[in-house]
Design a protein around this motif. Structure first.
Motif, PDB file in Angstrom:
ATOM      1  N   LYS A  21       0.838  -1.202   0.000  1.00 10.89           N
ATOM      2  CA  LYS A  21       0.000   0.000   0.000  1.00 10.89           C
ATOM      3  C   LYS A  21       0.874   1.254   0.000  1.00 10.89           C
ATOM      4  CE  LYS A  21      -3.674   2.246   2.623  1.00 10.89           C
ATOM      5  NZ  LYS A  21      -4.499   2.192   3.831  1.00 10.89           N
ATOM      6  N   LEU A  22       1.898   1.267   0.840  1.00 11.77           N
ATOM      7  CA  LEU A  22       2.798   2.418   0.926  1.00 11.77           C
ATOM      8  C   LEU A  22       3.537   2.634  -0.392  1.00 11.77           C
ATOM      9  CD1 LEU A  22       4.059   4.613   2.734  1.00 11.77           C
ATOM     10  CD2 LEU A  22       5.784   2.935   3.397  1.00 11.77           C
ATOM     11  N   ARG A  23       3.989   1.554  -1.016  1.00 16.17           N
ATOM     12  CA  ARG A  23       4.678   1.649  -2.295  1.00 16.17           C
ATOM     13  C   ARG A  23       3.752   2.233  -3.367  1.00 16.17           C
ATOM     14  NH1 ARG A  23       5.511  -3.559  -3.461  1.00 16.17           N
ATOM     15  NH2 ARG A  23       7.091  -3.698  -1.829  1.00 16.17           N
ATOM     16  N   ARG A  24       2.511   1.767  -3.383  1.00 15.11           N
ATOM     17  CA  ARG A  24       1.535   2.276  -4.348  1.00 15.11           C
ATOM     18  C   ARG A  24       1.269   3.765  -4.126  1.00 15.11           C
ATOM     19  NH1 ARG A  24      -3.346  -0.466  -3.176  1.00 15.11           N
ATOM     20  NH2 ARG A  24      -1.908  -2.162  -3.135  1.00 15.11           N
ATOM     21  N   GLN A  25       1.103   4.167  -2.870  1.00 14.70           N
ATOM     22  CA  GLN A  25       0.874   5.588  -2.563  1.00 14.70           C
ATOM     23  C   GLN A  25       2.081   6.432  -2.976  1.00 14.70           C
ATOM     24  OE1 GLN A  25       0.018   5.578   1.621  1.00 14.70           O
ATOM     25  NE2 GLN A  25      -2.162   5.153   1.334  1.00 14.70           N
ATOM     26  N   THR A  26       3.272   5.938  -2.708  1.00 13.34           N
ATOM     27  CA  THR A  26       4.481   6.672  -3.075  1.00 13.34           C
ATOM     28  C   THR A  26       4.588   6.814  -4.591  1.00 13.34           C
ATOM     29  OG1 THR A  26       5.589   5.799  -1.110  1.00 13.34           O
ATOM     30  CG2 THR A  26       6.990   6.718  -2.819  1.00 13.34           C
ATOM     31  N   GLN A  27       4.282   5.757  -5.318  1.00 13.71           N
ATOM     32  CA  GLN A  27       4.323   5.825  -6.776  1.00 13.71           C
ATOM     33  C   GLN A  27       3.272   6.798  -7.308  1.00 13.71           C
ATOM     34  OE1 GLN A  27       3.864   1.713  -7.870  1.00 13.71           O
ATOM     35  NE2 GLN A  27       6.072   1.338  -7.887  1.00 13.71           N
ATOM     36  N   ASP A  28       2.088   6.785  -6.715  1.00 13.35           N
ATOM     37  CA  ASP A  28       1.038   7.730  -7.133  1.00 13.35           C
ATOM     38  C   ASP A  28       1.471   9.172  -6.884  1.00 13.35           C
ATOM     39  OD1 ASP A  28      -0.536   5.602  -7.889  1.00 13.35           O
ATOM     40  OD2 ASP A  28      -1.834   5.669  -6.099  1.00 13.35           O
ATOM     41  N   GLN A  29       2.064   9.423  -5.708  1.00 19.65           N
ATOM     42  CA  GLN A  29       2.534  10.775  -5.406  1.00 19.65           C
ATOM     43  C   GLN A  29       3.669  11.175  -6.342  1.00 19.65           C
ATOM     44  OE1 GLN A  29       3.521  10.695  -1.255  1.00 19.65           O
ATOM     45  NE2 GLN A  29       1.384  10.773  -0.598  1.00 19.65           N
ATOM     46  N   HIS A  30       4.549  10.268  -6.668  1.00 17.21           N
ATOM     47  CA  HIS A  30       5.634  10.540  -7.602  1.00 17.21           C
ATOM     48  C   HIS A  30       5.072  10.888  -8.978  1.00 17.21           C
ATOM     49  CE1 HIS A  30       8.602   9.310 -10.680  1.00 17.21           C
ATOM     50  NE2 HIS A  30       9.427   9.990  -9.896  1.00 17.21           N
ATOM     51  N   ASN A  31       4.101  10.103  -9.428  1.00 16.30           N
ATOM     52  CA  ASN A  31       3.501  10.372 -10.741  1.00 16.30           C
ATOM     53  C   ASN A  31       2.787  11.720 -10.765  1.00 16.30           C
ATOM     54  OD1 ASN A  31       4.435   7.960 -11.769  1.00 16.30           O
ATOM     55  ND2 ASN A  31       2.566   6.837 -11.284  1.00 16.30           N
ATOM     56  N   ALA A  32       2.074  12.053  -9.687  1.00 16.25           N
ATOM     57  CA  ALA A  32       1.381  13.346  -9.624  1.00 16.25           C
ATOM     58  C   ALA A  32       2.395  14.494  -9.638  1.00 16.25           C
ATOM     59  CB  ALA A  32       0.516  13.413  -8.366  1.00 16.25           C
ATOM     60  N   LEU A  33       3.470  14.361  -8.887  1.00 14.85           N
ATOM     61  CA  LEU A  33       4.511  15.384  -8.853  1.00 14.85           C
ATOM     62  C   LEU A  33       5.169  15.520 -10.223  1.00 14.85           C
ATOM     63  CD1 LEU A  33       6.159  17.385  -7.178  1.00 14.85           C
ATOM     64  CD2 LEU A  33       7.686  15.498  -6.563  1.00 14.85           C
ATOM     65  N   TYR A  34       5.418  14.410 -10.883  1.00 16.69           N
ATOM     66  CA  TYR A  34       6.021  14.440 -12.210  1.00 16.69           C
ATOM     67  C   TYR A  34       5.105  15.155 -13.211  1.00 16.69           C
ATOM     68  CZ  TYR A  34       8.321  12.835 -16.454  1.00 16.69           C
ATOM     69  OH  TYR A  34       8.958  12.794 -17.667  1.00 16.69           O
ATOM     70  N   ARG A  35       3.796  14.873 -13.130  1.00 16.42           N
ATOM     71  CA  ARG A  35       2.841  15.552 -14.019  1.00 16.42           C
ATOM     72  C   ARG A  35       2.826  17.060 -13.754  1.00 16.42           C
ATOM     73  NH1 ARG A  35      -0.221  11.002 -12.854  1.00 16.42           N
ATOM     74  NH2 ARG A  35      -1.455  12.134 -11.309  1.00 16.42           N
ATOM     75  N   ARG A  36       2.850  17.440 -12.490  1.00 18.55           N
ATOM     76  CA  ARG A  36       2.848  18.873 -12.163  1.00 18.55           C
ATOM     77  C   ARG A  36       4.120  19.559 -12.666  1.00 18.55           C
ATOM     78  NH1 ARG A  36       0.579  18.552  -5.987  1.00 18.55           N
ATOM     79  NH2 ARG A  36      -1.553  17.988  -6.535  1.00 18.55           N
TER      80      ARG A  36
END
Length: 102
Positions: A70-85
C-alpha cells in the motif's frame, strides 16, 4: 612376576539387604519414568508454542507485506502526480518564455 591382586571381602553385615537394593532400583526406575514423562510433556508444549509462533510470524509477514505494498503504491502515485505537475510547469514556462515581450 606379577603380584596377584587380592580381592577385598566385605563382611556381610555391611551389605545392604537385597530388598533394600530392589526398593532403590524400583524408586530410581519410577523417577526415571516420571522425568521421561515430564520431558515428553515439555517437548509437546514446546512444539505447540513453536507452531503458534510460526503462525504468528506468518501473519505478521503478510500484514507487513500488505502495508508495504500500500505504501509503495501511494508513493508511486505521489511521484507520478509530482512528475505531471513538474511537466505542466515546464510547459507553462516554455510557453511564457516564447511570448514576445512588449
Amino acid at each position: 612376576m606379577r603380584a596377584r591382586r587380592r580381592r577385598m571381602r566385605v563382611p556381610a553385615q555391611n551389605c545392604a539387604a537385597l530388598e533394600d537394593v530392589q526398593a532403590e532400583i524400583t524408586t530410581t526406575a519410577m523417577n526415571v519414568t516420571e522425568m521421561a514423562s515430564r520431558l515428553k510433556s515439555l517437548h509437546v508444549e514446546l512444539t505447540q508454542d513453536l507452531s503458534a509462533l510460526n503462525d504468528e510470524l506468518g501473519g505478521f509477514r503478510t500484514h507487513t507485506n500488505d502495508h508495504f505494498t500500500k505504501l509503495r503504491r501511494q508513493t508511486q502515485d505521489q511521484h507520478n502526480a509530482l512528475y505531471r505537475r513538474l511537466t505542466d510547469l515546464t510547459l507553462l514556462l516554455e510557453h511564457l518564455l516564447q511570448k514576445p515581450t512588449p
